[in-house]
Each structure stands twice: as structure tokens, then as C-alpha cells.
Enzyme design. Structure first.
Site, PDB file in Angstrom:
ATOM      1  N   GLU A  33      45.059  43.189  27.411  1.00  0.00           N
ATOM      2  CA  GLU A  33      43.780  43.614  27.559  1.00  0.00           C
ATOM      3  C   GLU A  33      43.664  44.860  26.664  1.00  0.00           C
ATOM      4  OE1 GLU A  33      43.864  44.198  31.733  1.00  0.00           O
ATOM      5  OE2 GLU A  33      43.993  41.930  32.178  1.00  0.00           O
ATOM      6  N   GLU A  80      45.355  38.306  33.922  1.00  0.00           N
ATOM      7  CA  GLU A  80      46.791  38.587  33.636  1.00  0.00           C
ATOM      8  C   GLU A  80      47.604  37.274  34.160  1.00  0.00           C
ATOM      9  OE1 GLU A  80      44.566  40.469  35.278  1.00  0.00           O
ATOM     10  OE2 GLU A  80      44.767  42.430  34.280  1.00  0.00           O
ATOM     11  N   PHE A 132      48.385  48.509  33.436  1.00  0.00           N
ATOM     12  CA  PHE A 132      48.819  49.501  34.339  1.00  0.00           C
ATOM     13  C   PHE A 132      49.973  48.631  35.214  1.00  0.00           C
ATOM     14  CE2 PHE A 132      45.322  51.602  33.436  1.00  0.00           C
ATOM     15  CZ  PHE A 132      45.476  52.953  33.919  1.00  0.00           C
ATOM     16  N   ASP A 137      50.576  48.829  38.227  1.00  0.00           N
ATOM     17  CA  ASP A 137      49.902  48.771  39.414  1.00  0.00           C
ATOM     18  C   ASP A 137      49.189  47.412  39.608  1.00  0.00           C
ATOM     19  OD1 ASP A 137      49.869  51.758  40.628  1.00  0.00           O
ATOM     20  OD2 ASP A 137      50.104  51.419  38.145  1.00  0.00           O
ATOM     21  N   PHE A 138      48.791  46.639  38.532  1.00  0.00           N
ATOM     22  CA  PHE A 138      48.241  45.487  38.347  1.00  0.00           C
ATOM     23  C   PHE A 138      49.102  44.132  38.662  1.00  0.00           C
ATOM     24  CE2 PHE A 138      45.013  47.626  35.215  1.00  0.00           C
ATOM     25  CZ  PHE A 138      44.680  48.262  35.934  1.00  0.00           C
ATOM     26  N   HIS A 180      46.705  53.139  40.361  1.00  0.00           N
ATOM     27  CA  HIS A 180      46.966  53.436  38.949  1.00  0.00           C
ATOM     28  C   HIS A 180      48.053  54.624  38.608  1.00  0.00           C
ATOM     29  CE1 HIS A 180      42.987  51.572  39.044  1.00  0.00           C
ATOM     30  NE2 HIS A 180      43.202  51.355  37.649  1.00  0.00           N
TER      31      HIS A 180
END
Lengths: 327, 339
Positions: free
Chosen positions: B34, B65, B88, B90-91, B134
Site C-alpha cells: 500500500e 493485505e 504497520f 500492527d496490521f 500503530h
């Protein structure tokens, strides 16, 4: 319409798959009676058999070559065999033997075969993104190989389904998405899980062709797949095919299927696609009754030989469990 | 006398240069993710690649993703060497199935018959008020799961060499860059995030730790941005007569246990500094390595300074309270030295 040789090959292949699945079913219950213990016996773990879904596998695979990538599901044997996986290596992997496809490390839901570019995933819908990637690689490499992703109707409600269709459509990749709608996601019927009747309608959301094959008929599947495969091969992008197929056995072996009526199960036996196809080929004189009988005999011998091979193969060295984490 | 001028790069430019050189060398390498094209990656790791290689090899993706990391897995199996950026770390929750059940396991499940040579790049770390979703590092969680190499660079030089090594590796590699080491103009300046980086391609072996500062009194084991914090703390400690050795692990998988043990055998004291959550993570693994391999050489119980077991808070005083810092590292070192 498939030519005579193709029809006969499809007939033989469906029988071979059926006999393989029936034999694995018998083997699976060795050592698991009278009290069912999933860890006991010749073949431990879950076992998802594909009897009834053979038409989908052979109708699609008839258009494929070994370099075409195929991704399948937790119920992968029919697709693996139809795409040309070595039946002995498949059997041996199911038995957990050293001679198996993954030397016993994968098992029946995790089959990976470089010879036929075959892979599968035990996680619902998660084989689909990989298929998109195979097609992406082929496009980058300038090949006209394609990718086919098989999945069940239950998978069409997963995010991976939608992400994969969108990405394949966006990048115009050569992927054929094949939904095997056997009407049941374990015990949940399609109409209790999916807001629309036909997942093929969902193709419209991605601007790609969606085709419904309403019967578990190998010839209808062959024709729908032929169009989708040639579109993918010539760079025309992805397609979605949904086939109304039948799951003759339980979700997994040992599933008492309390959620299905006796009438439903009897109806499925009655409309068994292999017998129907065989009758049709005999009526159309594509096959004689004795050809048909020969096919069952030949397939029986091939399956038995594979099972014997698996049974007599050695187990891997226990410490081999520590190998192959990294290349 | 000739004056030697050394070329300075930020870590983000060092990473994108490493990727570019591999893309020039090997046509099977491509990048997707992205905002990695026109934007150049939110943290600059792919800056300039689109202009150089075009949209067929530098592919902006939809926010999908699962689809694009899964596509990287498939492409890798079919002969490519993809780099997929997870913006990130975190994703990971929206795509961990592809990362862990597929990317990391297929080689094993296939009995070694199928290779998955790909790199997942991802940004880690906090300290700039980005809140609980994040700011995590999570390298300990990824390192816990077998089948993927975990690279966590700290300097521009290491970042380039480790990136080239990651791309050439036949295994899946998760390459985790801390936002605070990238040398971004829009973050608090980090003087060590710009440094000399050779122009020619080179590799740094994945699995080799690096002594970033030699010392005799204690060993500080850490990774990523905390290497910089530890070096700052070591400067402070030196003024007090404490010489800290700073060992940068550079990768968690493989973990250079020999280097940890060798350093502890020299200093006899260990402090682990970890921006990841305290329990069940890197700090525990490093200390266990020492207990198993150099217990008799310890002059004091090991000490760890890690992120407490709480989600990352937003408000500045709250986050500062949780994060290891120069002063906290120095204080922990003094404690370890009995001062």
C-alpha cells in the site's frame, strides 16, 4: 463437448478418485472402532473426503497442464488426483510415511506438489490469494500458464474471497475461481449462511464473468471451465464458476451428520454423478458396458497398489521433525 | 593529503537502494504494497523505485493485505522473489493467516520441496504518540513462530546489507524497520539514522549479531531503535567509569546465541533492553540463553528493561512512562553494577 478420449479419461478419473476416497475411508476407521478415537489407527487426524465432488475436479482439470497452478482446500484429494498428483505419494502422505509428498510433514490437508504446481490450505478461503500470486508470477514471466483456485461455498463469505477476486480482476490475472457448492459448510446449510442463492452472482461485483453450473455434471463443468480457462490463458482475466455439487460423506469422517435427513442422503446416493455419467456414456456409445467395467477394475488395481505402497512404506525418522523449517 | 568523503544515507534510503540494486540484478524481484509506488512507502522504504522500475515491478495494491501478501506467497512459489510491505506491523491481524499459516509453513509442510523466497517489510515501534494500534514492535511474537527469519536492523549500513541478504534468502524473511531509525524528516531527528553506506551492493549475514560498542563491565543486548538509546546511555555511563558493551542482535531468527554468550563471558553482566512487551518475548529468550549457556559466568542476576505488559498508551507522559529510554537504560545499568 469433450471428445471421446476426454470423456473416457474423465470417466476413469472420477472412478479412480471415488475408489481412492472409499478406500481411505475404510483405512481411516482401522483401529478407530468400536470407540472412535481421532488420534488412533492407521491414519490419524481429521479426514475430509470428496466423494460426490469428482465432476468438479475432472471437468476443470481436463483443461489444465501440470505447469498450471492449482490451489485446493481442506478437502483436496479429488482435485490433487485430477490435476495429476502421484497417487502413491498422496496415499503415503496421508499415511504419514517417509515416501509421502511432504515426507509426512503435511498430511491430507497440506499437500504441496512442485510436479503439478499444486498446493492447498486447511484454512477456509486462504488458498485463494496464493492462486492470485501464481497467476501474477505467470504474467510477469510471460507464460500462458494459469491458476485455478477451488473453494467451497462457505468460503465465499470470507474476506479472502473478496480480496482475491478484486485483486485478480484489478490486475486482469489468469485465475479461474471454482466454487464447489456442496450445500453444507460442515453443518450449516448455504441458505443459513449466505445472503444470496448463487455465489456466481458475486462476480458482477468485480466486473468478471460469473457462471453457474446448476448440476453436478462433468460435461457442463467441462464446458464452463473450458471457456474460463481459455479466457485466462489468452490474458482475458479471471472468472468465477459455481458448481452445485454433492458431498456424499460427512464433513469429516466420524461426522454423524445429524443435520442431514436420511432422505437427503438417499437422494444423493441415487443421483450419484459417476453412475449417471457412466449410463450416459454407454447410451451415447462413447463407452461400452465392458469398457466401463474395465475402468472400475483398472482403477481398483491402481488405488490398491497405491494404498499398499503407502502401507508398506517406512515412517520418517522421528527426529526428521526438526528438518525443513528453513531451506 | 586526500580528504576522504564518505557518502551519507538515511536508513530509508539505504533500504530502498538495497532493493533497487537487487531489482537491477534479478528480474524476479518486485515490490508490492500500500502506497509503495508514487508515495514511496509511508516510511520511505521504497522511495524512487517506481520512477526507476515502473508500475509492473513496483505495484501499489488495494488495502487487501490478505490478498497481496498471499499473492506474494503464490508468486514466490512460482519462481518470483516478491517484497510485500505491511505498512504497520500492527496490521498483521488482517493477514496473519497468510503470513503464518502459509508463508512460514509451506516449506515445512512440503517436506522441503517447495520454497517461498519472499520478504515482508513492515514498520514497527512507537514513541511518537500513535497509540495502541500503530506503535507496537511485535518482533517477539513473529520470532516465536517457526519458519520465518526475523530481521530487525538498527543502522543505515546494516539496513542495506540485511535487505539484500533478505531478498537473496530462499526463506521467507520478515524485515522489521523501526520508524525511529529511518531518518525521516517528519520524526524527531535521530543522528544515528544517517550514516555512511557504501554504494556497491553488499550483504550482511542474517543471524549474526554485531557489537556496536565494546565494553568490559556489562553487556546491553538489544535491537533496532533501542540500540541507539543504549549507545546514548553507554556514553553517559562512560563518564561515570562504567564501560557498557552494546550488542545489536540485528536478527531474532536466527538468534546469534553464541555472540550473546561470548559477550557475557567477557562482561559477566547482562541487561536486555526491549521495546517489545516484557513477558514471553525477546528479553526472556535472551536471558534464558545466558542462563543456559553462561550461568556460571554471571556476577549478578540478569536485568531486563522492557515495555510493560500494557497496550501502547496515546498520551505523551503515559507513553514515555512505558518506553525504555536513555536515562532508564543508564539507571538499569547502574543497578546491575550495584551502584
Amino acid at each position: 463437448m469433450p471428445d471421446n478420449k476426454t470423456l473416457r479419461d474423465m470417466h476413469y478419473e472420477m472412478i479412480r478418485i471415488r475408489l481412492f476416497e472409499e478406500t481411505i475411508q475404510k483405512v481411516y476407521f482401522e483401529g478407530k472402532t468400536p470407540a472412535f478415537d481421532i488420534a488412533a489407527g492407521t491414519v490419524p487426524g481429521e479426514m475430509h473426503l470428496s466423494a460426490g465432488q469428482e465432476p468438479v475436479a475432472v471437468g476443470v482439470a481436463a483443461h489444465l497442464r501440470p505447469s498450471d497452478a492449482v490451489t485446493a482446500t481442506h478437502r483436496p484429494h479429488h482435485i490433487a488426483l485430477a490435476h495429476g498428483m502421484d497417487i502413491r505419494k498422496l496415499a503415503a502422505e496421508i499415511f504419514g510415511k517417509e515416501t509421502g509428498l511432504g515426507h509426512g510433514k503435511g498430511g491430507h490437508m497440506h499437500l504441496f506438489d512442485p510436479a503439478t504446481n499444486f498446493g492447498c490450505s486447511g484454512i477456509i478461503a486462504e488458498g485463494m490469494p496464493t492462486a492470485v500470486g501464481h497467476a501474477l508470477a505467470f504474467k510477469k514471466q510471460g507464460k500462458d500458464d494459469i491458476a485455478v483456485s477451488f473453494f467451497g461455498e462457505g468460503a465465499a463469505n470470507q474476506g479472502a474471497f473478496h480480496e482475491s477476486l478484486n485483486l485478480a480482476a484489478l490486475w486482469q490475472l489468469g485465475v479461474v475461481f471454482v466454487c464447489e457448492d456442496n450445500a453444507w459448510a460442515i453443518s450449516v446449510p448455504k441458505d443459513k449462511a449466505t445472503a444470496i442463492a448463487n455465489n456466481s452472482d458475486r462476480a458482477a461485483a468485480y466486473g468478471i464473468p460469473g457462471v453457474l453450473v446448476p448440476d453436478n455434471d462433468p460435461i457442463a463443468i467441462y464446458e464452463a471451465a473450458g471457456e474460463a480457462v481459455s479466457r485466462a490463458r489468452r490474458g482475458g482475466g479471471p472468472s468465477l464458476i459455481e458448481v452445485k455439487t454433492d458431498r456424499l460423506f460427512g464433513h469429516f469422517e466420524g461426522d454423524a451428520q445429524a443435520y442431514r435427513t436420511k432422505e437427503e442422503l438417499a437422494l444423493l446416493q441415487e443421483r450419484d454423478a459417476i453412475r449417471a455419467f457412466e449410463r450416459r456414456l454407454i447410451e451415447s456409445a462413447d463407452l461400452t458396458a465392458s469398457d466401463a467395467q474395465n475402468a472400475w477394475t483398472r482403477a481398483r488395481a491402481e488405488v490398491d497398489e497405491a494404498i499398499d505402497f503407502a502401507r508398506s512404506s517406512p515412517y520418517p525418522e522421528p527426529s526428521a521433525a526438526l528438518q525443513h523449517v528453513f531451506a | 593529503m586526500a580528504i576522504e568523503t564518505k557518502r551519507l544515507l538515511t536508513t530509508s534510503k539505504a533500504i530502498s537502494e538495497g532493493i533497487a540494486q537487487e531489482m537491477e540484478r534479478d528480474p524476479s524481484v518486485f515490490v508490492m504494497g500500500e502506497d509503495i509506488g508514487t508515495y514511496g512507502g509511508i516510511f520511505g522504504a521504497t522511495e524512487g523505485l517506481l520512477a526507476k522500475f515502473g508500475p509492473d515491478r513496483v505495484m501499489d495494491t488495494p488495502i487487501s493485505e490478505t490478498a497481496f501478501i498471499g499473492a506474494a506467497v503464490g508468486a514466490a512459489i512460482s519462481g518470483m522473489r516478491p517484497i510485500a510491505e505491511l505498512m504497520f506491523v500492527d496490521f498483521f491481524g488482517v493477514c496473519m493467516d497468510q503470513i503464518y499459516n502459509h508463508m512460514a509453513k509451506i516449506h515445512y509442510e512440503s517436506g522441503g520441496n517447495v520454497k517461498v523466497p519472499m520478504v515482508v517489510t513492515t514498520a514497527i515501534g512507537g514513541g511518537y504518540g500513535d497509540g495502541a494500534q500503530h506503535s507496537q514492535t511485535l518482533y517477539g511474537m513473529f520470532a516465536h513462530l517457526p519458519g520465518m527469519k526475523i530481521v530487525v536492523p538498527s543502522t543505515p549500513y546494516d539496513a542495506k546489507g540485511l535487505m539484500i541478504a533478505a531478498i537473496r534468502d530462499d526463506n521467507p524473511v520478515v524485515y522489521m524497520f523501526h520508524k525511529g531509525i529511518m531518518g525521516l524528516g517528519w520524526m524527531t531527528p535521530n543522528p544515528r539514522a544517517t550514516a555512511h553506506v557504501p554504494e556497491e551492493p553488499y550483504t550482511i549475514p542474517i543471524g549474526k549479531a554485531d557489537v556496536k560498542r565494546e565494553g568490559r563491565d556489562l553487556t546491553i543486548v538489544t535491537v533496532s531503535l533501542m540500540v541507539h538509546r543504549a549507545l546514548d546511555a553507554a556514553d553517559d555511563l562512560a563518564t561515570e567509569g562504567i564501560e557498557a558493551e552494546v550488542l545489536d542482535l540485528r536478527s531474532l531468527v536466527p538468534l546469534d546465541r553464541e555472540a550473546i554468550i561470548a559477550s557475557v563471558m567477557k562482561t559477566h553482566r547482562i541487561l536486555v533492553v526491549d521495546e517489545d512487551y516484557r513477558s514471553f518475548g525477546m528479553s526472556g529468550e535472551v536471558i534464558t540463553t545466558v542462563i543456559e549457556g553462561a550461568f556460571d559466568h554471571l556476577d549478578a542476576p540478569p536485568v531486563r528493561l522492557a515495555y510493560p505488559d500494557v497496550p501502547i498508551p496515546y498520551s505523551r507522559p503515559l507513553e514515555d512512562f512505558c518506553l525504555p529510554s536513555r536515562d532508564k537504560i543508564a539507571a538499569a545499568a547502574r543497578q546491575l553494577m550495584g551502584r
